[in-house]
Design a protein around this motif. Structure first.
Motif, PDB file in Angstrom:
ATOM      1  N   ASN A  37      32.963  30.769  44.581  1.00 49.44           N
ATOM      2  CA  ASN A  37      31.549  31.124  44.529  1.00 49.44           C
ATOM      3  C   ASN A  37      31.341  32.396  43.715  1.00 49.44           C
ATOM      4  N   VAL A  38      30.437  32.327  42.768  1.00 46.06           N
ATOM      5  CA  VAL A  38      30.043  33.494  41.984  1.00 46.06           C
ATOM      6  C   VAL A  38      28.533  33.613  42.090  1.00 46.06           C
ATOM      7  N   SER A  39      28.069  34.757  42.554  1.00 44.00           N
ATOM      8  CA  SER A  39      26.629  34.959  42.783  1.00 44.00           C
ATOM      9  C   SER A  39      25.918  35.223  41.461  1.00 44.00           C
ATOM     10  N   THR A  40      25.827  34.160  40.660  1.00 49.25           N
ATOM     11  CA  THR A  40      25.169  34.291  39.365  1.00 49.25           C
ATOM     12  C   THR A  40      24.774  32.910  38.867  1.00 49.25           C
ATOM     13  N   THR A  41      23.816  32.888  37.985  1.00 46.87           N
ATOM     14  CA  THR A  41      23.449  31.645  37.297  1.00 46.87           C
ATOM     15  C   THR A  41      24.079  31.578  35.908  1.00 46.87           C
ATOM     16  N   LEU A  80      40.296  39.817  38.408  1.00 48.08           N
ATOM     17  CA  LEU A  80      38.881  39.468  38.422  1.00 48.08           C
ATOM     18  C   LEU A  80      37.995  40.690  38.175  1.00 48.08           C
ATOM     19  N   VAL A  81      38.403  41.845  38.711  1.00 48.60           N
ATOM     20  CA  VAL A  81      37.644  43.073  38.455  1.00 48.60           C
ATOM     21  C   VAL A  81      37.715  43.431  36.969  1.00 48.60           C
ATOM     22  N   ARG A  82      38.900  43.295  36.364  1.00 51.18           N
ATOM     23  CA  ARG A  82      39.023  43.572  34.923  1.00 51.18           C
ATOM     24  C   ARG A  82      38.145  42.626  34.108  1.00 51.18           C
ATOM     25  N   VAL A  93      32.021  42.853  43.681  1.00 51.42           N
ATOM     26  CA  VAL A  93      32.814  42.774  44.908  1.00 51.42           C
ATOM     27  C   VAL A  93      33.553  41.443  44.902  1.00 51.42           C
ATOM     28  N   VAL A  94      34.874  41.518  45.124  1.00 46.00           N
ATOM     29  CA  VAL A  94      35.717  40.331  45.093  1.00 46.00           C
ATOM     30  C   VAL A  94      36.311  40.105  46.478  1.00 46.00           C
ATOM     31  N   ASP A 123      30.781  38.661  43.919  1.00 53.46           N
ATOM     32  CA  ASP A 123      29.416  39.141  43.718  1.00 53.46           C
ATOM     33  C   ASP A 123      29.465  40.121  42.550  1.00 53.46           C
ATOM     34  N   PRO A 124      29.092  39.679  41.348  1.00 57.61           N
ATOM     35  CA  PRO A 124      29.284  40.543  40.172  1.00 57.61           C
ATOM     36  C   PRO A 124      28.349  41.732  40.133  1.00 57.61           C
TER      37      PRO A 124
END
Length: 605
Positions: A37-41, A80-82, A93-94, A123-124
């Motif tokens: 899940n990635v909180s983005t469109t 993922l943070v990089r 937040v990962v 959550d980017p």
């Protein structure tokens, strides 16, 4: 009580041992991705995160162990943070859970027996933009990358690119010791901006000092310096430094060439460069094979000695046997040798001597030949080189029309090659042109003339992955001067076979002298087109059309005879180039019928 406790301990130890053995013997349950899940469109952001994720890769591997799954998950936090930073997200937040437990909380030395499911949540946060974007000073005429400006997305990759670009600009201006002297990066989370101030310290303008060889080599030091052509006393240039390394590498005498700039400058802002070399093994051999249904089998091999006399000289001996099992002619033999001495006439100017003997038994003629010659070559750039030689050639030939003839020539072969292909054995983009001209004089007669030949190829790919390639080839040749009867067969041109028109029999198109006798022509034009498609990373298919023309007189002096062939091919890519299988048939002309096949290594052109 003691016995009871001991029994419990033994029971637990047995269960643990059995579990361990079963874990080693039985396959572990496959790891699955329960959700990502990635909180983005933003689909591109989600795709970038999934491609960067080792956890996703581990789930695709049926043999991933619990330890491997945990290692992948723990590494993913930083990866993922990089990735978020690279795209301008600095408050992400990962969360990564394995069977419901946060991966970071699972003890490394107390793993569960199985890990079945992984869930990843990212959550980017908002994308940051550049509030302040400054880098100074820059080299004269240099500008920062387009993405480094106020208001642009604050991608970390752009920041690194900006520093690299600034350093490169100063180095190209001769400032070898430029360094990043100041960096201030401040994130404003309330405004979602990143302020970046970068400072460069160019240092002095540097000149090249000495080239210092730091280890021994079987190649003489004086010859190494001659080959390298180190520009001592000139203004520092990274391009010149790379050119020095290329000169040494292309001799083939070294498996490793390393140039290291001295850490401190000598008085006068002079910088020495240290050279470390690792010698290549002196001897090498190779072999090749091709098969054609009409031309038969061709076997070839070579033996090479690097650094023959201690000056990086290269001796190469080639042998070939062709026409084994051919439907026309007999078996042909050739043996050739060439000794090349790098920097013989100065840097980038090599000297060479060569010789060859050959015996050809073709359907239309027999030919024995001896050649000896010497010359020089010059490398103008990575893509352009040329050579010229002075050669003596003796030819004895026999055919049904002219009978036995002898020729003794003094030749001056000259050639130039321009090669901009991305890959020699499997090109997908670029072009290649080789032009040859050979003035000749018969020493046993008064005839003189000129033979020239040109081979041009172009390649264009479609799409980023280059899975569809269009390839074209044009060959043109002509011999000026003497009549056909006063020229040996190898000064003339034939068409048909794997190198010219596939689907037509080998050397099937020439000049009809009558009575079933065929001679080569004084002019030749060949045209080929291919469409190459990759089905998988290893397998490809090819569709092709070839056409050839032979004329009895010089080029454009008269109309010639044409023939053509077309077919399909299969390619299997290996580490040394594709294995080629082509099947072709005639589609024009009257020089052949039936199907021909060709097998070899590398593309047809």
């Amino acid at each position: 009580m003691v016995i009871k406790n001991v029994t419990k301990l033994l029971f637990k130890a047995t269960i643990t041992a059995v579990s361990t053995v079963l874990g080693l013997v039985l396959p572990a349950a496959a790891l699955e991705i329960g959700s990502f899940n990635v909180s983005t469109t933003d689909k591109d952001l989600r795709e970038a995160l999934m491609q960067a994720s080792l956890t996703v890769a581990a789930a695709d591997d049926a043999e991933t162990t619990p330890r491997g799954a945990l290692a992948a998950a723990n590494a993913d936090y930083a990866r993922l943070v990089r990735t978020l930073y690279a795209l301008g997200y600095y408050s992400g937040v990962v969360t990564i859970k394995l069977d419901g437990r946060e991966a970071a909380s699972i003890p490394t030395f107390n793993l569960p027996a199985q890990i079945n499911q992984a869930t990843v949540s990212v959550d980017p946060g908002p994308q940051f933009s550049l509030g302040v974007a400054q880098i100074a000073p820059l080299a004269p005429g240099d500008t920062p990358p387009e993405g480094f400006r106020a208001g642009a997305p604050a991608r970390s990759t752009v920041l690194q690119e900006t520093v690299d670009s600034g350093v490169k600009g100063w180095r190209e201006a001769g400032h070898a010791k430029v360094a990043l002297s100041e960096q201030s990066v401040t994130a404003n989370h309330s405004q979602n901006t990143l302020s970046v101030r970068l400072g460069l310290a160019p240092g002095p303008r540097v000149t090249f000092g000495r080239l210092v060889q730091t280890n021994d080599s079987a190649v003489r030091s004086a010859k190494i310096a001659r080959i390298a052509g180190f520009p001592e006393g000139t203004v520092f240039s990274p391009e010149e430094l790379e050119t020095v390394a290329k000169r040494l590498r292309r001799t083939g005498a070294f498996s490793s060439v390393s140039l290291t700039e001295a850490e401190t400058l000598r008085p006068g802002d002079v910088m020495d460069v240290n050279l470390a070399l690792v010698d290549e093994k002196p001897r090498r051999f190779g072999f090749g094979a091709e098969i054609s249904s009409f031309e038969g089998v061709t076997l070839s091999s070579y033996w090479m000695h690097r650094n023959l006399f201690g000056g990086a000289e290269r001796l190469r001996i080639d042998g070939e046997i062709s026409g084994i099992g051919s439907q026309t002619g007999g078996i042909d033999y050739s043996l050739a040798g060439r000794l090349n001495s790098p920097a013989f006439f100065g840097t980038d100017n090599d000297g060479f001597v060569y010789g060859s003997i050959s015996d050809e038994e073709e359907e239309n003629y027999d030919l024995q030949q001896v050649r000896i010659g010497a010359g020089a070559s010059r490398i103008f750039s990575d893509h352009l080189q040329a050579e010229a030689a002075l050669e003596l050639r003796y030819v004895n030939t026999f055919d049904d029309f002219y009978g036995e003839r002898d020729f003794f020539f003094l030749n001056v072969p000259v050639s130039a090659t321009l090669d901009h292909r991305d890959d020699v054995l499997n090109p997908t983009t670029g072009y290649y042109v080789k032009a040859e001209a050979m003035p000749f004089v018969r020493l046993d007669d008064s005839d003189a003339g000129l033979r020239f030949f040109a081979d041009g190829r172009i390649f264009r790919s479609v799409g980023a992955e280059k899975r569809l390639v269009f390839a074209g080839r044009l060959q043109i040749g002509s011999t000026l001067g003497p009549d056909l009867a006063d020229l040996p067969p190898d000064f003339l041109f034939y068409s048909g076979g794997g190198g010219t028109v596939r689907g037509q029999p080998f050397q099937s198109l020439g000049v009809d002298l009558g009575g079933g006798t065929l001679s080569g022509g004084k002019s030749f034009v060949g045209v080929s087109g291919e469409v190459r498609a990759s089905i998988t990373d290893s397998i490809g298919i090819v569709g092709f059309v070839d056409a050839g023309m032979i004329a009895a007189d010089t080029l454009f002096a008269e109309a010639g005879d044409w023939h053509a062939g077309a077919g399909l091919g299969l390619r299997y890519n290996t580490g040394i180039g594709p294995i080629r299988l082509d099947v072709a048939a005639p589609v024009g002309g009257d020089t052949g019928d039936g199907v021909q096949f060709y097998v070899g290594i590398g593309q047809s052109f």
